[in-house]
Write a protein that holds these residues in place. Structure first.
Motif, PDB file in Angstrom:
ATOM      1  N   GLY A 322       0.787  -1.223   0.000  1.00 32.80           N
ATOM      2  CA  GLY A 322       0.000   0.000   0.000  1.00 32.80           C
ATOM      3  C   GLY A 322       0.819   1.272   0.000  1.00 32.80           C
ATOM      4  N   LEU A 323       2.120   1.165  -0.300  1.00 34.33           N
ATOM      5  CA  LEU A 323       2.985   2.342  -0.313  1.00 34.33           C
ATOM      6  C   LEU A 323       3.606   2.587  -1.678  1.00 34.33           C
ATOM      7  N   GLY A 324       3.182   1.838  -2.684  1.00 37.18           N
ATOM      8  CA  GLY A 324       3.818   1.949  -3.994  1.00 37.18           C
ATOM      9  C   GLY A 324       3.765   3.343  -4.574  1.00 37.18           C
ATOM     10  N   LEU A 325       2.551   3.874  -4.762  1.00 40.84           N
ATOM     11  CA  LEU A 325       2.416   5.206  -5.350  1.00 40.84           C
ATOM     12  C   LEU A 325       2.815   6.300  -4.364  1.00 40.84           C
ATOM     13  N   ALA A 326       2.680   6.031  -3.069  1.00 45.09           N
ATOM     14  CA  ALA A 326       3.151   7.012  -2.079  1.00 45.09           C
ATOM     15  C   ALA A 326       4.656   7.185  -2.182  1.00 45.09           C
ATOM     16  N   ILE A 327       5.374   6.084  -2.388  1.00 45.89           N
ATOM     17  CA  ILE A 327       6.826   6.159  -2.574  1.00 45.89           C
ATOM     18  C   ILE A 327       7.153   6.861  -3.889  1.00 45.89           C
ATOM     19  N   VAL A 328       6.381   6.571  -4.931  1.00 43.81           N
ATOM     20  CA  VAL A 328       6.600   7.233  -6.222  1.00 43.81           C
ATOM     21  C   VAL A 328       6.457   8.745  -6.077  1.00 43.81           C
ATOM     22  N   GLU A 329       5.417   9.179  -5.391  1.00 47.24           N
ATOM     23  CA  GLU A 329       5.209  10.620  -5.207  1.00 47.24           C
ATOM     24  C   GLU A 329       6.349  11.246  -4.414  1.00 47.24           C
ATOM     25  N   THR A 330       6.779  10.581  -3.353  1.00 46.70           N
ATOM     26  CA  THR A 330       7.868  11.118  -2.531  1.00 46.70           C
ATOM     27  C   THR A 330       9.168  11.173  -3.323  1.00 46.70           C
ATOM     28  N   LEU A 331       9.470  10.120  -4.073  1.00 44.32           N
ATOM     29  CA  LEU A 331      10.696  10.106  -4.874  1.00 44.32           C
ATOM     30  C   LEU A 331      10.646  11.163  -5.978  1.00 44.32           C
ATOM     31  N   THR A 332       9.480  11.361  -6.564  1.00 44.83           N
ATOM     32  CA  THR A 332       9.346  12.387  -7.602  1.00 44.83           C
ATOM     33  C   THR A 332       9.608  13.770  -7.036  1.00 44.83           C
ATOM     34  N   HIS A 333       9.002  14.085  -5.907  1.00 47.26           N
ATOM     35  CA  HIS A 333       9.218  15.390  -5.281  1.00 47.26           C
ATOM     36  C   HIS A 333      10.656  15.546  -4.810  1.00 47.26           C
ATOM     37  N   ALA A 334      11.271  14.457  -4.343  1.00 49.44           N
ATOM     38  CA  ALA A 334      12.666  14.537  -3.914  1.00 49.44           C
ATOM     39  C   ALA A 334      13.592  14.862  -5.074  1.00 49.44           C
ATOM     40  N   HIS A 335      13.170  14.526  -6.296  1.00 45.26           N
ATOM     41  CA  HIS A 335      13.948  14.855  -7.496  1.00 45.26           C
ATOM     42  C   HIS A 335      13.423  16.119  -8.179  1.00 45.26           C
ATOM     43  N   ASP A 336      12.628  16.909  -7.447  1.00 47.27           N
ATOM     44  CA  ASP A 336      12.098  18.192  -7.944  1.00 47.27           C
ATOM     45  C   ASP A 336      11.238  18.004  -9.189  1.00 47.27           C
ATOM     46  N   GLY A 337      10.529  16.872  -9.256  1.00 44.88           N
ATOM     47  CA  GLY A 337       9.662  16.594 -10.387  1.00 44.88           C
ATOM     48  C   GLY A 337       8.194  16.712 -10.017  1.00 44.88           C
ATOM     49  N   THR A 338       7.334  16.403 -10.978  1.00 45.14           N
ATOM     50  CA  THR A 338       5.889  16.435 -10.773  1.00 45.14           C
ATOM     51  C   THR A 338       5.291  15.091 -11.150  1.00 45.14           C
ATOM     52  N   LEU A 339       4.246  14.694 -10.421  1.00 46.32           N
ATOM     53  CA  LEU A 339       3.569  13.418 -10.651  1.00 46.32           C
ATOM     54  C   LEU A 339       2.110  13.707 -10.995  1.00 46.32           C
ATOM     55  N   THR A 340       1.631  13.097 -12.076  1.00 44.12           N
ATOM     56  CA  THR A 340       0.254  13.300 -12.513  1.00 44.12           C
ATOM     57  C   THR A 340      -0.420  11.953 -12.700  1.00 44.12           C
ATOM     58  N   LEU A 341      -1.609  11.782 -12.100  1.00 43.32           N
ATOM     59  CA  LEU A 341      -2.399  10.572 -12.227  1.00 43.32           C
ATOM     60  C   LEU A 341      -3.689  10.909 -12.975  1.00 43.32           C
ATOM     61  N   THR A 342      -3.914  10.224 -14.100  1.00 42.63           N
ATOM     62  CA  THR A 342      -5.067  10.519 -14.938  1.00 42.63           C
ATOM     63  C   THR A 342      -5.802   9.223 -15.264  1.00 42.63           C
ATOM     64  N   PRO A 343      -7.092   9.123 -14.932  1.00 47.47           N
ATOM     65  CA  PRO A 343      -7.844   7.914 -15.312  1.00 47.47           C
ATOM     66  C   PRO A 343      -7.983   7.804 -16.825  1.00 47.47           C
ATOM     67  N   ARG A 344      -7.870   6.600 -17.355  1.00 42.32           N
ATOM     68  CA  ARG A 344      -8.069   6.357 -18.777  1.00 42.32           C
ATOM     69  C   ARG A 344      -9.553   6.150 -19.053  1.00 42.32           C
ATOM     70  N   SER A 345     -10.009   6.671 -20.176  1.00 42.78           N
ATOM     71  CA  SER A 345     -11.428   6.564 -20.512  1.00 42.78           C
ATOM     72  C   SER A 345     -11.856   5.111 -20.704  1.00 42.78           C
ATOM     73  N   ALA A 346     -10.920   4.255 -21.158  1.00 43.78           N
ATOM     74  CA  ALA A 346     -11.227   2.846 -21.370  1.00 43.78           C
ATOM     75  C   ALA A 346     -11.024   2.004 -20.126  1.00 43.78           C
ATOM     76  N   GLY A 347     -10.617   2.631 -19.039  1.00 51.58           N
ATOM     77  CA  GLY A 347     -10.323   1.895 -17.819  1.00 51.58           C
ATOM     78  C   GLY A 347      -8.838   1.833 -17.557  1.00 51.58           C
ATOM     79  N   GLY A 348      -8.472   1.843 -16.303  1.00 49.13           N
ATOM     80  CA  GLY A 348      -7.067   1.847 -15.948  1.00 49.13           C
ATOM     81  C   GLY A 348      -6.580   3.246 -15.594  1.00 49.13           C
ATOM     82  N   LEU A 349      -5.269   3.385 -15.551  1.00 47.22           N
ATOM     83  CA  LEU A 349      -4.676   4.627 -15.062  1.00 47.22           C
ATOM     84  C   LEU A 349      -3.454   4.994 -15.886  1.00 47.22           C
ATOM     85  N   ARG A 350      -3.263   6.301 -16.076  1.00 47.60           N
ATOM     86  CA  ARG A 350      -2.051   6.811 -16.711  1.00 47.60           C
ATOM     87  C   ARG A 350      -1.288   7.631 -15.667  1.00 47.60           C
ATOM     88  N   VAL A 351      -0.044   7.222 -15.407  1.00 51.42           N
ATOM     89  CA  VAL A 351       0.806   7.907 -14.436  1.00 51.42           C
ATOM     90  C   VAL A 351       1.975   8.533 -15.188  1.00 51.42           C
TER      91      VAL A 351
END
Length: 364
Positions: A322-351
């Motif tokens: 339950g920490l997968g995306l939480a770690i991704v967000e923390t690592l992204t911010h630690a590298h001064d980046g941005t993280l965007t999560l967008t639902p796909r119209s056909a189902g699923g997720l685009r990160v």
């Protein structure tokens, strides 16, 4: 820090106002007196003829008046300075009160200073913004600590139950008990390691170097290919050389978490995961998409919260902690980046992970 008591800022400003007013008055009276003494003071006698008053006589007649004027200026300066400084420092008093409340643990209070923009109001607005972020961070940390405690307590409670059953039932097959304990222990280890990665990333205690995100994506895909084949998920990787600047180990962890999450939360037996890397004008971009259940736009941003597992909690092989995306967000911010999560119209997720452009390589 202990300091000796001193004059308040309001008293200092009052004395400053009064002092400058007294100085200005003294200089003005001195200039007038000097001019009249040098030129002579003309006044009429009893017969109406004009005559000049000697300088000494002028001083004796002018001095009392000048002293009275100076006393008036002193009183006026002290009173006016006290009132003006009080009005000017009123916003600072509100900011100080809010600071004391925050020091005592009340982070919900806001100054909300009215009026047009000036230095004090800019300070108050910045302080309100800082309190809001601090309150949100503290609430997040408390929620994270509670969730982590619960998640860590679960495998320990399961281990205790298994050991109690084995103790009360000596005839129970030990092999099954060992297998169950091994699974529970592996989950506890994974959770502990995930918490350590989060702590390390938040502290930014890592060395940055030039890396190629496309190579990291290929490495993560190859490592998770057996899991994808077991679940009937196809992984498609594309992209060119994508230079980035950061920790190779942490960026590999970030990529692995995204691909793993896309595999686990997918359509069984016919799912697809797309991994793409590329260079945009904003910098290096890593995109991971997957097929899966429909996700509402309101739910997508919450998936980065610790121990959030989409529409339901998953309990299967390598389902994560339950920490997968939480770690991704923390690592992204630690590298001064941005993280965007967008639902796909056909189902699923685009990160999408966007990292700043890599600095030029140093010339040998």
């Amino acid at each position: 820090m202990n300091r000796r008591p001193g004059l308040s800022v309001r008293v200092k400003l009052t004395l400053s106002y009064a002092g400058f007013l007294m100085l200005a008055g003294a200089l003005l009276l001195a200039a007038i007196g000097l001019f009249l003494v040098r030129e002579g003071w003309l006044q009429t006698n009893a017969e109406g003829a004009w005559r000049a008053t000697p300088g000494t006589a002028f001083v004796r007649g002018f001095a009392p008046t000048a002293a009275a004027v100076m006393l008036f200026l002193l009183g006026f300066g002290l009173l006016g300075g006290w009132i003006l400084s009080g009005r000017m420092l009123a916003p600072l008093t509100r900011i100080t009160d809010a600071t004391r409340m925050a020091t005592n643990g009340s982070l919900s209070h806001r100054i909300r200073l009215p009026g047009r923009s000036d230095e004090f109001r800019e300070l108050a607005d910045a302080f309100d913004t800082m309190l809001a972020r601090l309150e949100a961070h503290v609430a997040e940390q408390r929620r994270f600590a509670a969730n982590a405690s619960h998640e860590l307590r679960t495998p320990l409670a399961i281990s205790k139950s298994l050991l109690d059953v084995a103790r009360n039932d000596p005839t129970r097959e030990p092999g099954r008990l060992v297998d169950r304990l091994s699974t529970v222990n592996a989950r506890a280890i994974d959770l502990t390691e995930a918490l350590l990665v989060l702590s390390r990333a938040e502290q930014r205690s890592f060395t940055r170097e030039h890396v190629d995100l496309s190579l990291l994506a290929e490495e993560a895909t190859e490592a998770l290919l057996p899991l994808a084949e077991k679940r009937g998920v196809t992984i498609e990787t594309s992209g060119d050389i994508t230079p980035a600047f950061g920790s190779p180990a942490l960026l590999l962890q970030l990529t692995t978490n995204l691909v793993h999450n896309a595999i686990v939360h997918n359509v069984p037996e016919r799912g697809v995961v797309w991994v793409h890397t590329g260079v945009h004008h904003t910098g290096a971009v890593l995109t991971v998409e997957n097929t899966g259940e429909h996700i509402s736009p309101e739910l997508a941003p919450t998936l980065t919260e610790p121990f959030q597992r989409g529409t339901e909690r998953v309990h299967s092989d390598r389902a994560g902690v339950g920490l997968g995306l939480a770690i991704v967000e923390t690592l992204t911010h630690a590298h001064d980046g941005t993280l965007t999560l967008t639902p796909r119209s056909a189902g699923g997720l685009r990160v999408t992970v966007e990292l700043p452009p890599a600095p030029p390589l140093a010339q040998p």
